[in-house]
Enzyme design. Structure first.
Site, short mmCIF file in Angstrom:
data_model
loop_
_atom_site.label_atom_id
_atom_site.label_comp_id
_atom_site.label_asym_id
_atom_site.label_seq_id
_atom_site.Cartn_x
_atom_site.Cartn_y
_atom_site.Cartn_z
N SER A 193 21.65 17.83 -42.55
CA SER A 193 21.35 19.41 -42.15
C SER A 193 22.13 19.52 -41.24
O SER A 193 22.61 18.78 -40.39
CB SER A 193 19.83 19.52 -42.20
OG SER A 193 19.50 18.58 -40.89
N LEU B 183 22.10 21.52 -38.22
CA LEU B 183 21.67 21.30 -36.94
C LEU B 183 21.57 19.73 -36.48
O LEU B 183 21.86 19.48 -35.52
CB LEU B 183 20.36 22.18 -36.37
CG LEU B 183 20.71 23.53 -36.59
CD1 LEU B 183 19.35 24.28 -36.06
CD2 LEU B 183 21.89 24.13 -35.55
N CYS B 184 20.87 19.09 -37.40
CA CYS B 184 20.92 17.53 -37.20
C CYS B 184 22.17 16.91 -37.11
O CYS B 184 22.29 15.95 -36.23
CB CYS B 184 19.86 17.03 -38.29
SG CYS B 184 18.34 17.68 -38.13
N GLY B 185 23.24 17.41 -37.91
CA GLY B 185 24.53 16.72 -37.81
C GLY B 185 24.90 17.13 -36.59
O GLY B 185 25.63 16.37 -36.01
N LEU C 297 23.29 15.00 -33.82
CA LEU C 297 23.52 13.50 -33.68
C LEU C 297 25.20 13.42 -33.52
O LEU C 297 25.60 11.94 -32.89
CB LEU C 297 23.08 12.92 -35.21
CG LEU C 297 21.63 12.35 -35.00
CD1 LEU C 297 20.79 13.30 -34.58
CD2 LEU C 297 21.23 11.43 -36.20
#
Length: 153
Positions: free
Chosen positions: A43, A45-47, A50
């Site tokens: 996703s 924002l998660c990418g 991280l």
């Protein structure tokens, strides 16, 4: 309600993207832990989050600190994502029982079936020393993690 500052961090064992078991207790007495829950692999924002951790890894994974990231995705999804994006730190699968560790930490969204953006800094004695929970739509600030870790030094 997330686990609070001063509380003992719940121990867990989850598989990383290589299928290796990782336990929080493996780091007790040896390293502080930055435990980062995120909603879903692949996703946007998660990418972004991280990727920022990857790009600043020396601050969050070193002789004093271990970075552990957790989502409800499977080990297999984590492996593909890690290989694609060069994520070499542990991506832990809270896949089954679905969201069990996120529930233990008080950051599981029962309606959506995924973890909120919760971060916990855990000291060598397995005590939560700092935490923050952001809505799924809000990116966390790595500077907050750095400040919390600096206070443990």
């Amino acid at each position: 309600m997330p686990i609070g500052v001063g509380e003992k961090a719940p121990d867990f064992e989850l598989s990383d993207q290589h299928g290796q078991p990782v336990r929080l207790s493996d780091f007790a007495g040896r390293k502080n832990v930055v435990l980062v829950f995120y909603p879903l692999a692949f996703s946007g924002l998660c990418g972004e989050e991280l990727g920022a951790l990857r790009d600043n890894i020396d601050a969050f994974q070193n002789d004093d600190t271990q970075l552990l990231t957790v989502s409800v995705d499977s080990m297999f999804a984590h492996r593909v994502w890690a290989d694609r994006d060069g994520l070499e730190f542990p991506l832990l699968a809270d896949f089954w029982p679905h969201g069990g560790v996120a529930r233990d930490y008080g950051v599981f969204d029962e309606t959506r079936g995924l973890a909120l953006r919760g971060t916990f800094v855990i000291d060598r004695e397995s005590t939560v020393r700092w935490n923050v929970v952001h809505p799924i739509s809000e990116v966390r600030d790595l500077e907050e993690y750095r400040k919390a870790l600096a206070e443990l030094s």
